[in-house]
Design an enzyme around this catalytic site. Sequence first.
Site, PDB file in Angstrom:
ATOM      1  N   HIS A 237       0.710  -1.306   0.099  1.00  0.00           N
ATOM      2  CA  HIS A 237       0.059   0.140   0.142  1.00  0.00           C
ATOM      3  C   HIS A 237       0.680   1.426  -0.040  1.00  0.00           C
ATOM      4  O   HIS A 237       0.214   2.316  -0.109  1.00  0.00           O
ATOM      5  CB  HIS A 237      -0.940  -0.067   1.141  1.00  0.00           C
ATOM      6  CG  HIS A 237      -2.318  -0.845   1.108  1.00  0.00           C
ATOM      7  ND1 HIS A 237      -2.272  -2.106   1.075  1.00  0.00           N
ATOM      8  CD2 HIS A 237      -3.281  -0.476   0.922  1.00  0.00           C
ATOM      9  CE1 HIS A 237      -3.243  -2.523   1.003  1.00  0.00           C
ATOM     10  NE2 HIS A 237      -4.367  -1.309   0.920  1.00  0.00           N
TER      11      HIS A 237
ATOM     12  N   GLU B 232      -4.241 -13.432  26.014  1.00  0.00           N
ATOM     13  CA  GLU B 232      -4.424 -14.917  26.290  1.00  0.00           C
ATOM     14  C   GLU B 232      -3.042 -15.643  26.482  1.00  0.00           C
ATOM     15  O   GLU B 232      -2.903 -16.656  25.997  1.00  0.00           O
ATOM     16  CB  GLU B 232      -5.256 -15.706  25.543  1.00  0.00           C
ATOM     17  CG  GLU B 232      -6.733 -15.488  26.204  1.00  0.00           C
ATOM     18  CD  GLU B 232      -7.631 -16.047  25.486  1.00  0.00           C
ATOM     19  OE1 GLU B 232      -7.501 -17.290  25.308  1.00  0.00           O
ATOM     20  OE2 GLU B 232      -8.893 -15.739  25.144  1.00  0.00           O
TER      21      GLU B 232
HETATM   22  C1  LIG Z   1      -7.590  -6.694  23.799  1.00  0.00           C
HETATM   23  C2  LIG Z   1      -7.311  -7.467  25.278  1.00  0.00           C
HETATM   24  C3  LIG Z   1      -8.428  -8.139  25.570  1.00  0.00           C
HETATM   25  C4  LIG Z   1      -8.079  -9.036  26.897  1.00  0.00           C
HETATM   26  N1  LIG Z   1      -9.238  -9.634  27.549  1.00  0.00           N
HETATM   27  C5  LIG Z   1      -8.824 -10.220  28.631  1.00  0.00           C
HETATM   28  C6  LIG Z   1      -9.931 -10.833  29.411  1.00  0.00           C
HETATM   29  O1  LIG Z   1     -11.118 -10.919  28.967  1.00  0.00           O
HETATM   30  N2  LIG Z   1      -9.695 -11.534  30.611  1.00  0.00           N
HETATM   31  C7  LIG Z   1      -8.603 -11.396  31.174  1.00  0.00           C
HETATM   32  O2  LIG Z   1      -8.479 -12.131  32.335  1.00  0.00           O
HETATM   33  N3  LIG Z   1      -7.492 -10.937  30.546  1.00  0.00           N
HETATM   34  C8  LIG Z   1      -7.554 -10.168  29.388  1.00  0.00           C
HETATM   35  N4  LIG Z   1      -6.636  -9.455  28.894  1.00  0.00           N
HETATM   36  C9  LIG Z   1      -5.389  -9.637  29.316  1.00  0.00           C
HETATM   37  C10 LIG Z   1      -4.285 -10.646  28.801  1.00  0.00           C
HETATM   38  O3  LIG Z   1      -4.959 -11.902  28.606  1.00  0.00           O
HETATM   39  C11 LIG Z   1      -3.011 -10.543  29.440  1.00  0.00           C
HETATM   40  O4  LIG Z   1      -2.575  -9.049  29.353  1.00  0.00           O
HETATM   41  C12 LIG Z   1      -1.876 -11.393  28.988  1.00  0.00           C
HETATM   42  O5  LIG Z   1      -1.978 -12.743  29.251  1.00  0.00           O
HETATM   43  C13 LIG Z   1      -0.636 -10.978  29.157  1.00  0.00           C
HETATM   44  O6  LIG Z   1      -0.449 -10.636  30.872  1.00  0.00           O
HETATM   45  P1  LIG Z   1       0.327  -9.381  31.150  1.00  0.00           P
HETATM   46  O7  LIG Z   1       0.028  -8.157  30.131  1.00  0.00           O
HETATM   47  O8  LIG Z   1      -0.086  -9.155  32.595  1.00  0.00           O
HETATM   48  O9  LIG Z   1       1.874  -9.814  31.100  1.00  0.00           O
HETATM   49  P2  LIG Z   1       2.824 -10.305  32.353  1.00  0.00           P
HETATM   50  O10 LIG Z   1       2.465 -11.664  32.653  1.00  0.00           O
HETATM   51  O11 LIG Z   1       3.270  -9.304  33.183  1.00  0.00           O
HETATM   52  O12 LIG Z   1       4.149 -10.637  31.277  1.00  0.00           O
HETATM   53  C14 LIG Z   1       4.987  -9.579  31.106  1.00  0.00           C
HETATM   54  C15 LIG Z   1       6.264 -10.081  30.145  1.00  0.00           C
HETATM   55  O13 LIG Z   1       6.864 -11.240  31.089  1.00  0.00           O
HETATM   56  C16 LIG Z   1       6.912 -12.494  30.232  1.00  0.00           C
HETATM   57  N5  LIG Z   1       6.704 -13.588  31.184  1.00  0.00           N
HETATM   58  C17 LIG Z   1       5.658 -13.411  32.330  1.00  0.00           C
HETATM   59  N6  LIG Z   1       5.791 -14.682  32.661  1.00  0.00           N
HETATM   60  C18 LIG Z   1       6.787 -15.509  32.237  1.00  0.00           C
HETATM   61  C19 LIG Z   1       6.930 -16.839  32.317  1.00  0.00           C
HETATM   62  N7  LIG Z   1       6.638 -17.656  33.410  1.00  0.00           N
HETATM   63  N8  LIG Z   1       8.059 -17.385  31.550  1.00  0.00           N
HETATM   64  C20 LIG Z   1       8.328 -16.567  30.526  1.00  0.00           C
HETATM   65  N9  LIG Z   1       8.162 -15.020  30.364  1.00  0.00           N
HETATM   66  C21 LIG Z   1       7.167 -15.027  31.162  1.00  0.00           C
HETATM   67  C22 LIG Z   1       5.912 -12.306  29.363  1.00  0.00           C
HETATM   68  O14 LIG Z   1       6.233 -12.913  28.029  1.00  0.00           O
HETATM   69  C23 LIG Z   1       5.733 -10.908  28.908  1.00  0.00           C
HETATM   70  O15 LIG Z   1       6.984 -10.465  27.942  1.00  0.00           O
HETATM   71  C24 LIG Z   1      -6.900  -8.733  27.574  1.00  0.00           C
HETATM   72  C25 LIG Z   1      -5.773  -8.165  26.951  1.00  0.00           C
HETATM   73  C26 LIG Z   1      -6.054  -7.583  26.137  1.00  0.00           C
HETATM   74  C27 LIG Z   1      -5.052  -6.507  25.348  1.00  0.00           C
END
Ligand SMILES: Cc1cc2nc3c(=O)[nH]c(=O)nc-3n(C[C@H](O)[C@H](O)[C@H](O)COP(=O)(O)OP(=O)(O)OC[C@H]3O[C@@H](n4cnc5c(N)ncnc54)[C@H](O)[C@@H]3O)c2cc1C
Length: 379
Positions: A337, A362
């Site tokens: 594009h 997720e």
């Molecule tokens: C549009 C959208 C819709 C959503 N809907 C929902 C919903 O309906 N219900 C709900 O409950 N949540 C929902 N979420 C939340 C989403 O599922 C979480 O934000 C996501 O699973 C990541 O969690 P976090 O952002 O807290 O990351 P964190 O867990 O804080 O992770 C941060 C970083 O550390 C790394 N990390 C963490 N733990 C480990 C490990 N054990 N091993 C290796 N690396 C690790 C991760 O890869 C990442 O890079 C939604 C998010 C969005 C953006």
Amino acid sequence: MYSFTKEQELIQKAAREYADRVIEPAGAKIDQENLIPSEILRGLGALGMYGIPFPEAYGGGEAGFLSYLLAVEQLCKASLGVGMIISVNAVGLSVVNAFGTEQQKKQYMPDGINGKTIFSFAFTEPGTGSDPKQLSTTAARDGDSYILNGTKRFISNSGYEGPIVVICKESESGQATAFIVDKFCSGYSISEPWEKIGAHGGPLYDVYLKDVKVPAENMLGGIGDGMWVLKVAMIYGKIGLVGLFLGSALAAYEEAVKYARGKTHRGTPIADKFQHIQMSIADMAMKYEACKWYGYHLGYVADTVKDQNILIKEAALTKIFISETAIDIARIAMSIHGSYGLMKDYKISRVWGDVIFGPQVEGTAPTLKVLAAGVILNS
Ligand SMILES: Cc1cc2nc3c(=O)[nH]c(=O)nc-3n(C[C@H](O)[C@H](O)[C@H](O)COP(=O)(O)OP(=O)(O)OC[C@H]3O[C@@H](n4cnc5c(N)ncnc54)[C@H](O)[C@@H]3O)c2cc1C
């Protein structure tokens, strides 16, 4: 596997026609207003789109998860936000179907299937989105009830009426435990919507639970089953996500082909004139085909395999592959594009904002890889 049943074809066709006729023309407005018009939500209910894989006994289509995935892909080609609402609703329905008592199923599933109410599922908290051991939302026994307190972050569908499945820490045992709560009951409130960079139409809020009183019979499964409820939610949630990002990948691919045919250079369409445009189109076709069959395979696995560990692994790996490849396809489509792709008048700009969500939601790719490797190495 490589031929669909008549029923699967009909469901895919119904979704495609509704998406083309009703959702696609509203796509730009949905993106701008971050809201799906209520007549679209009702139309999806009338078409049976909320209940495709769920038992007929509760009003569902009992048509399997492959049919569901085929439908979600078509709907999300027009608007990812529509698919997010359906997908999260299906997560709630899946866990009630898997863990609910007959009374809970009768109470919550029919309305979630016909679209009268919309489920949410709440695990993530400000402190964690990946680690159930860090849960801080509590459920404390109080006679025949539990009192829930805590904050849940980024909760989809939490602004719609309906049930929300909340994963808490049961105070006495300290174990993760799930409860079905009616949204907007006393003590339930939500934040202002988060201003997302894409995936518009599925507004996202934080949910505040302040002394929310739920009858003990609203516990989903038993004390300590919260981890299993979460695992099942993550399996069926990922089937929805695979449909979502297949839809985005298909949208990006089709938009790029359309653009390359229409845009001319010295009178000749760039699709005919430049070999690198043709190669880019071939790259997108190759990547979309790989996504499509890997994605449909997950639907087939969900319909045929009962082993939860295999489902966890397949769902995790497929979601990683599709969400990351959808970004690749959208990047190629953007490059075809040129600068026009950066303008909101062009659908590819919206798709670009959507695909970037795939690897983060997720479960991030690293956490899902660790999960899948655990299943592989322990089998
Ligand atoms: C549009 C959208 C819709 C959503 N809907 C929902 C919903 O309906 N219900 C709900 O409950 N949540 C929902 N979420 C939340 C989403 O599922 C979480 O934000 C996501 O699973 C990541 O969690 P976090 O952002 O807290 O990351 P964190 O867990 O804080 O992770 C941060 C970083 O550390 C790394 N990390 C963490 N733990 C480990 C490990 N054990 N091993 C290796 N690396 C690790 C991760 O890869 C990442 O890079 C939604 C998010 C969005 C953006």
